[in-house]
Design a protein around this motif. Structure first.
Motif, mmCIF file in Angstrom:
data_model
loop_
_atom_site.group_PDB
_atom_site.id
_atom_site.type_symbol
_atom_site.label_atom_id
_atom_site.label_comp_id
_atom_site.label_asym_id
_atom_site.label_seq_id
_atom_site.Cartn_x
_atom_site.Cartn_y
_atom_site.Cartn_z
ATOM 1 N N PRO A 1 17.535 124.450 62.101
ATOM 2 C CA PRO A 1 16.895 123.278 61.485
ATOM 3 C C PRO A 1 15.506 123.558 60.923
ATOM 4 O O PRO A 1 15.180 123.130 59.809
ATOM 5 C CB PRO A 1 16.845 122.240 62.611
ATOM 6 N N LEU A 2 14.684 124.300 61.668
ATOM 7 C CA LEU A 2 13.319 124.552 61.183
ATOM 8 C C LEU A 2 13.330 125.482 59.969
ATOM 9 O O LEU A 2 12.545 125.313 59.037
ATOM 10 C CB LEU A 2 12.464 125.142 62.310
ATOM 11 N N GLY A 3 14.248 126.451 59.967
ATOM 12 C CA GLY A 3 14.382 127.337 58.808
ATOM 13 C C GLY A 3 14.843 126.575 57.575
ATOM 14 O O GLY A 3 14.351 126.803 56.459
ATOM 15 N N SER A 4 15.769 125.642 57.769
ATOM 16 C CA SER A 4 16.233 124.817 56.649
ATOM 17 C C SER A 4 15.089 123.978 56.093
ATOM 18 O O SER A 4 14.967 123.792 54.882
ATOM 19 C CB SER A 4 17.376 123.897 57.100
ATOM 20 N N LEU A 5 14.239 123.491 56.994
ATOM 21 C CA LEU A 5 13.076 122.707 56.564
ATOM 22 C C LEU A 5 12.111 123.572 55.746
ATOM 23 O O LEU A 5 11.551 123.114 54.738
ATOM 24 C CB LEU A 5 12.369 122.140 57.800
ATOM 25 N N LEU B 1 14.242 116.923 60.777
ATOM 26 C CA LEU B 1 13.385 116.804 61.969
ATOM 27 C C LEU B 1 14.064 115.968 63.050
ATOM 28 O O LEU B 1 13.932 116.259 64.242
ATOM 29 C CB LEU B 1 12.029 116.173 61.584
ATOM 30 N N TYR B 2 14.807 114.950 62.636
ATOM 31 C CA TYR B 2 15.552 114.121 63.599
ATOM 32 C C TYR B 2 16.560 114.991 64.361
ATOM 33 O O TYR B 2 16.675 114.907 65.583
ATOM 34 C CB TYR B 2 16.275 112.989 62.867
ATOM 35 N N ILE B 3 17.284 115.841 63.625
ATOM 36 C CA ILE B 3 18.263 116.740 64.264
ATOM 37 C C ILE B 3 17.551 117.667 65.254
ATOM 38 O O ILE B 3 18.024 117.885 66.373
ATOM 39 C CB ILE B 3 19.022 117.563 63.200
ATOM 40 N N PHE B 4 16.394 118.185 64.855
ATOM 41 C CA PHE B 4 15.626 119.091 65.704
ATOM 42 C C PHE B 4 15.190 118.398 66.997
ATOM 43 O O PHE B 4 15.435 118.896 68.102
ATOM 44 C CB PHE B 4 14.398 119.589 64.929
ATOM 45 N N PHE B 5 14.575 117.216 66.882
ATOM 46 C CA PHE B 5 14.046 116.525 68.066
ATOM 47 C C PHE B 5 15.164 115.939 68.933
ATOM 48 O O PHE B 5 15.042 115.891 70.154
ATOM 49 C CB PHE B 5 13.049 115.437 67.656
ATOM 50 N N GLN B 6 16.260 115.517 68.307
ATOM 51 C CA GLN B 6 17.398 115.002 69.070
ATOM 52 C C GLN B 6 17.995 116.102 69.945
ATOM 53 O O GLN B 6 18.426 115.843 71.068
ATOM 54 C CB GLN B 6 18.470 114.448 68.111
ATOM 55 N N GLY B 7 17.995 117.340 69.434
ATOM 56 C CA GLY B 7 18.476 118.476 70.219
ATOM 57 C C GLY B 7 17.651 118.662 71.482
ATOM 58 O O GLY B 7 18.189 118.913 72.564
ATOM 59 N N TYR B 8 16.327 118.525 71.348
ATOM 60 C CA TYR B 8 15.452 118.658 72.518
ATOM 61 C C TYR B 8 15.599 117.473 73.466
ATOM 62 O O TYR B 8 15.553 117.624 74.690
ATOM 63 C CB TYR B 8 13.991 118.813 72.080
ATOM 64 N N TRP B 9 15.789 116.277 72.897
ATOM 65 C CA TRP B 9 15.966 115.087 73.721
ATOM 66 C C TRP B 9 17.226 115.236 74.595
ATOM 67 O O TRP B 9 17.218 114.934 75.785
ATOM 68 C CB TRP B 9 16.075 113.856 72.829
ATOM 69 N N SER B 10 18.296 115.747 73.980
ATOM 70 C CA SER B 10 19.556 115.973 74.727
ATOM 71 C C SER B 10 19.338 117.006 75.830
ATOM 72 O O SER B 10 19.880 116.881 76.923
ATOM 73 C CB SER B 10 20.665 116.470 73.779
#
Length: 455
Positions: A391-395, A441-450
């Motif tokens: 995700p961060l690389g795509s960003l 960013l939503y995908i990135f933070f949702q991964g950490y939330w999970s």
């Protein structure tokens, strides 16, 4: 040194699709599709694939083609003087190595199962004994090291023959055989007695099933699958952009690759669900589906040993197509950074990837008590790649192409739209600038939330 090129457009499409087509298409896509409502979920997934995956894939290809380099030096070539976009190259390169540090082990499992099925090792075994076989395969250190080593050597051997004579020629054959095997297996599976229930489950939209889950959970699952299936963000696709000419616009090429990737994922479901329903077995998630459930199905099927051998050959090719594509990128790092020749870059990296792949195997055997953030070594390596670097690389690619502080919108658009074919739509600039970054960013933070919820 003149950069080698693909000999044909078909070679570029099949190899880029081979990079995207991996084991996630085969067991993850059918499972989450079934879990979240079958065809209803597939429609949501396709929507996100179009609005998430496609634009970023075009950007990766554009950066690769304009720079004529791998991620190791592509940002250096295109960035404005004094800017620091090239710092991401270290993370992008790390992503390729990290992915191979556990993917080569799973590829080894597939190859081992191909030989086991061909030899008839599963004939006459009951469900418990088949489950025990996978337990032995995934805890036998020496056996896993051997099969991982075979996969690493095979992958680098193909790459060491060169882009046209090795990667393109062999991947073309492998992908054509893979697609043919899938179609044969799908026809066989769909014509089994009782397969119709599996087809209904998989293909008839059941929108009621969507109400059984939280909308956020369904959307995140669709976004995640759409995003990760294409291996975006670590330059694994950008490298192939650097090997193609300017004859075709990049949007049409990205669409072709996405369609092929999606076709494989959907046909995988046509193999798995009808067969599971026909023999009354639960299409379980993850490794269990491929290594435990399906050998039971093949045992119960007429001519199952042959069909099972074909299936694991197809799975080995799916794994190898990704491995060869990423190895090609890894070799290009050494060539672009230090000017190494093909043979030296292949040999040194073959040793490096083999050594780096050992911790994953040790994590399942002699280091099995060791965990990081509640995950074993393979799980943690996967987390670093899937939830962080992709995700961060795509960003980074996205902002580099649309921001005036990066390469810039006009430069990106000119590169993407050079040649014949479908143009990249200018009208979606606002969406790319302000909405897509928030989704990533939503995908990135949702991964950490999970992750934190599971600790």
């Amino acid at each position: 040194m003149k950069r080698e090129k693909f000999s044909s457009r078909l070679g570029f499409i099949l190899i880029s699709a081979g990079c995207a087509i991996g084991l996630g298409n085969v067991w993850r896509f059918p499972y989450i599709s079934g879990k979240y409502g079958g065809a209803a979920f597939v429609l949501i997934y396709l929507f996100f694939l179009a609005i998430l995956g496609l634009p970023i894939m075009v950007m990766e290809f554009a950066v690769g083609r304009a720079s004529q380099k791998s991620i190791a030096t592509s940002f250096n070539v295109l960035e404005k003087k004094g800017s620091k976009w090239h710092v991401y190259r270290y993370f992008g390169m790390a992503g390729n190595y990290l992915l191979m540090m556990f993917y080569t082990t799973i590829g080894g499992w597939m190859l081992q199962y191909f030989f086991k099925m061909a030899k008839g090792d599963f004939v006459g075994l009951n469900a418990e004994q088949i489950s025990r076989v996978f337990g032995e395969v995934s805890t036998s250190k020496n056996s896993m090291i051997f099969w991982m080593f075979v996969i690493v050597v095979l992958g680098f051997l193909v790459c060491s023959l060169g882009l046209q004579n090795g990667v393109e020629k062999i991947t073309k054959v492998m992908m054509v055989v893979l697609l043919a095997l899938m179609l044969v297996l799908a026809v066989r599976s769909c014509t089994l007695d009782g397969a119709s229930e599996g087809l209904k489950f998989y293909l008839l939209p059941d929108f009621k099933k969507l109400t059984e889950y939280n909308v956020t959970e369904i959307v995140f699952a669709a976004m995640g699958q759409a995003f990760f299936t294409l291996s975006l963000g670590i330059g694994a696709l950008a490298i192939f952009g650097s090997y193609i000419g300017k004859e075709r616009k990049l949007t049409g090429e990205a669409i072709s690759i996405t369609i092929l990737d999606t076709f494989v994922a959907i046909v995988a479901g046509l193999i798995i669900f009808p067969a599971c329903f026909a023999f009354g077995v639960d299409p379980g998630e993850g490794p269990g589906l491929v290594f435990v459930t399906l050998p039971n199905v093949f045992n119960a099927m007429a001519g199952g040993r042959v069909w099972g051998t074909f299936f694991f050959l197809f799975m080995t090719f799916a794994a190898l197509s990704t491995i060869i594509a990423v190895f090609q990128n890894i070799i290009a790092f050494a060539q672009d950074l230090w000017g190494w020749g093909l043979k030296k870059a292949s040999f040194v990296n073959m040793i490096a990837v083999f050594v780096l792949s050992l911790p994953c195997i040790f994590g399942m055997t002699i280091w099995s008590d060791f965990t990081i953030l509640g995950k074993d070594i393979m799980g943690f390596e996967d987390f670093l790649v899937s939830n962080n670097l992709l995700p961060l690389g795509s960003l980074v690619y996205l902002m580099f192409c649309v921001s005036r502080y990066g390469w810039g919108w006009d430069n990106f658009l000119k590169e993407a739209n050079t040649g014949a074919g479908i143009s990249f739509p200018k009208k979606i600039r606002f969406y790319l600038n302000y909405i897509l970054p928030l989704i990533v960013l939503y995908i990135f933070f949702q991964g950490y939330w999970s992750l934190f919820q599971s600790l």
